[in-house]
Design a protein around this motif. Sequence first.
Motif, PDB file in Angstrom:
ATOM      1  N   LYS A 152     -18.181  -6.577  11.156  1.00 58.89           N
ATOM      2  CA  LYS A 152     -17.804  -7.990  11.159  1.00 58.89           C
ATOM      3  C   LYS A 152     -17.325  -8.451   9.787  1.00 58.89           C
ATOM      4  N   GLY A 153     -16.927  -7.512   8.947  1.00 58.36           N
ATOM      5  CA  GLY A 153     -16.577  -7.875   7.587  1.00 58.36           C
ATOM      6  C   GLY A 153     -15.109  -7.698   7.279  1.00 58.36           C
ATOM      7  N   PRO A 154     -14.699  -8.038   6.056  1.00 58.64           N
ATOM      8  CA  PRO A 154     -13.298  -7.937   5.650  1.00 58.64           C
ATOM      9  C   PRO A 154     -12.929  -6.520   5.238  1.00 58.64           C
ATOM     10  N   MET A 155     -11.667  -6.329   4.896  1.00 55.16           N
ATOM     11  CA  MET A 155     -11.260  -5.071   4.308  1.00 55.16           C
ATOM     12  C   MET A 155     -12.074  -4.847   3.030  1.00 55.16           C
ATOM     13  N   ILE A 156     -12.318  -3.582   2.710  1.00 55.56           N
ATOM     14  CA  ILE A 156     -13.124  -3.240   1.539  1.00 55.56           C
ATOM     15  C   ILE A 156     -12.339  -3.547   0.265  1.00 55.56           C
ATOM     16  N   GLN A 157     -13.050  -4.088  -0.758  1.00 58.95           N
ATOM     17  CA  GLN A 157     -12.355  -4.542  -1.969  1.00 58.95           C
ATOM     18  C   GLN A 157     -11.478  -3.480  -2.620  1.00 58.95           C
ATOM     19  N   GLN A 158     -11.988  -2.230  -2.691  1.00 63.48           N
ATOM     20  CA  GLN A 158     -11.201  -1.223  -3.404  1.00 63.48           C
ATOM     21  C   GLN A 158      -9.888  -0.888  -2.696  1.00 63.48           C
ATOM     22  N   GLU A 159      -9.736  -1.335  -1.451  1.00 64.98           N
ATOM     23  CA  GLU A 159      -8.457  -1.136  -0.777  1.00 64.98           C
ATOM     24  C   GLU A 159      -7.341  -1.933  -1.454  1.00 64.98           C
ATOM     25  N   PHE A 160      -7.696  -2.989  -2.153  1.00 69.87           N
ATOM     26  CA  PHE A 160      -6.709  -3.733  -2.942  1.00 69.87           C
ATOM     27  C   PHE A 160      -6.056  -2.819  -3.970  1.00 69.87           C
ATOM     28  N   VAL A 161      -6.837  -1.874  -4.490  1.00 74.13           N
ATOM     29  CA  VAL A 161      -6.328  -0.913  -5.465  1.00 74.13           C
ATOM     30  C   VAL A 161      -5.620   0.235  -4.770  1.00 74.13           C
ATOM     31  N   ILE A 162      -6.291   0.874  -3.817  1.00 76.32           N
ATOM     32  CA  ILE A 162      -5.750   2.112  -3.262  1.00 76.32           C
ATOM     33  C   ILE A 162      -4.619   1.885  -2.275  1.00 76.32           C
ATOM     34  N   ASN A 163      -4.418   0.637  -1.818  1.00 77.42           N
ATOM     35  CA  ASN A 163      -3.285   0.435  -0.917  1.00 77.42           C
ATOM     36  C   ASN A 163      -1.955   0.501  -1.670  1.00 77.42           C
ATOM     37  N   THR A 164      -1.997   0.577  -2.997  1.00 76.88           N
ATOM     38  CA  THR A 164      -0.771   0.759  -3.778  1.00 76.88           C
ATOM     39  C   THR A 164      -0.408   2.242  -3.905  1.00 76.88           C
ATOM     40  N   LEU A 165      -1.255   3.128  -3.364  1.00 77.09           N
ATOM     41  CA  LEU A 165      -1.011   4.564  -3.411  1.00 77.09           C
ATOM     42  C   LEU A 165      -0.392   5.025  -2.093  1.00 77.09           C
ATOM     43  N   ASP A 166       0.505   5.994  -2.177  1.00 76.47           N
ATOM     44  CA  ASP A 166       1.231   6.437  -0.985  1.00 76.47           C
ATOM     45  C   ASP A 166       0.296   6.994   0.085  1.00 76.47           C
ATOM     46  N   ASP A 167      -0.755   7.710  -0.327  1.00 78.43           N
ATOM     47  CA  ASP A 167      -1.657   8.342   0.644  1.00 78.43           C
ATOM     48  C   ASP A 167      -2.338   7.325   1.550  1.00 78.43           C
ATOM     49  N   TYR A 168      -2.493   6.110   1.074  1.00 78.00           N
ATOM     50  CA  TYR A 168      -3.157   5.080   1.873  1.00 78.00           C
ATOM     51  C   TYR A 168      -2.384   4.807   3.161  1.00 78.00           C
ATOM     52  N   TRP A 169      -1.066   4.787   3.059  1.00 73.08           N
ATOM     53  CA  TRP A 169      -0.207   4.442   4.199  1.00 73.08           C
ATOM     54  C   TRP A 169       0.307   5.671   4.931  1.00 73.08           C
ATOM     55  N   ASN A 170       0.210   6.838   4.297  1.00 77.13           N
ATOM     56  CA  ASN A 170       0.773   8.054   4.883  1.00 77.13           C
ATOM     57  C   ASN A 170      -0.251   8.742   5.784  1.00 77.13           C
ATOM     58  N   VAL A 171      -0.651   8.058   6.850  1.00 72.83           N
ATOM     59  CA  VAL A 171      -1.604   8.607   7.809  1.00 72.83           C
ATOM     60  C   VAL A 171      -1.129   8.280   9.225  1.00 72.83           C
ATOM     61  N   LYS A 172      -1.604   9.071  10.159  1.00 73.89           N
ATOM     62  CA  LYS A 172      -1.254   8.892  11.569  1.00 73.89           C
ATOM     63  C   LYS A 172      -2.292   7.991  12.227  1.00 73.89           C
ATOM     64  N   LEU A 173      -1.849   6.848  12.736  1.00 73.11           N
ATOM     65  CA  LEU A 173      -2.765   5.912  13.375  1.00 73.11           C
ATOM     66  C   LEU A 173      -3.031   6.328  14.822  1.00 73.11           C
ATOM     67  N   ASP A 174      -4.169   5.898  15.326  1.00 72.56           N
ATOM     68  CA  ASP A 174      -4.538   6.155  16.719  1.00 72.56           C
ATOM     69  C   ASP A 174      -5.324   4.947  17.217  1.00 72.56           C
ATOM     70  N   ALA A 175      -4.951   4.434  18.368  1.00 73.23           N
ATOM     71  CA  ALA A 175      -5.578   3.205  18.873  1.00 73.23           C
ATOM     72  C   ALA A 175      -7.061   3.367  19.118  1.00 73.23           C
TER      73      ALA A 175
END
Length: 380
Positions: A305-328
């Motif tokens: 029931k919480g928000p995105m984790i704070q350190q994601e503010f940092v690591i979402n600027t890295l390519d690996d953060y977005w370079n993943v295969k999503l699954d519903a």
Amino acid sequence: MFEKWYLEELMNKNIREIWPLTDNYLVSLMIDILNRNGIDKLLDKNTSITDIINKFGFCDKAYNSLRWILERLKFSEYVESTELNDNVLYKFTGKKIDFDAESIYRNSVEKEPDCKSAFDILKLMASNYDEFLRGTKTGVEIVFSPENIHIMNEYYDRSLFYNANNTMGAKVLNHEIDIRNNPYILELGGGMGGGTKRFLTMRKDEKKPINCFKYHFTDVANKMIRNIKKTLEVMTDDVSVFEFGKFDFNKSIEEVGAVPNTYDIIWAVNAIHVAYDLEYTLKEIYKILKPGGVLLIAETVRPTKGPMIQQEFVINTLDDYWNVKLDADYRPNYGFITWDKWVKALEKAGYDIIETVPDMRTVEKEHDNCYTTVIKGIKK
């Protein structure tokens, strides 16, 4: 058996009180980014991220990171959104900050010095965010530059919040070693060795032997492997139980030269969430476990029931953060996922017995912001 320890010691009073304060601090930093770049004026009325990028000439990579910021502010009700012709439009709600960010920083650090690096890493990224948005600096150049790397090192070594992951993983790993006969252990994505060091320190503090297992430390980077080898030589006179090598868990076991049915315990701290294809990686790991072997994934997990984790503010600027295969079913979003999604991921990959340590259903009834756990999967 770990629930009482988790709630009373790991998620201690300082963590429970300071964690939400870092959320407030981050909100202040993000709104300051919007204000000093003139984005606030556009958000006085409905505007899209594409409009923002075109207006200020931001780079293509700014799109996802701006979306992260706006969605995080939306969670705290500073921003609202509407959809129009498949386009998301954002707008300020009029809610104002009613706290002083610098006072939060000073008071928190005075109370608990080991929380300082958590604030500092957020401040570091925020102070360089303008250049990131314009494409003149990458996330890697910001956090891993020679002048800033000490902040990242302190975060991984001393952070009040990050060390909870290392401690949680090390506690469960030591338990598994104690109930097995001379287990062969593989650590994946060992990185800077925070989990390894915490595991070994905990074992030594509890006067437990370190010659009753064989330990294979791996990472994708030779530099990380060299660093932990030197560290372990300082921590213990006998490193004969340790071996070191490269392992890319995005590749097949044949490509990395791993042998099926080899390891009794495979563990990782905050590593496997960056696997490109999570199901594929988990299936490959399953192959190299011995029958009866266990996978221990010590992970930062998104509170249910919480928000995105704070350190994601940092690591979402890295390519690996977005370079993943999503699954519903088990990976519906980028970054950290909830503990129940991890359970689904291991189920999909074919693990026979799956649980969380501690039992997250139990601990979440007592504390609704539990952000770390161990997901445990056993091979029959």
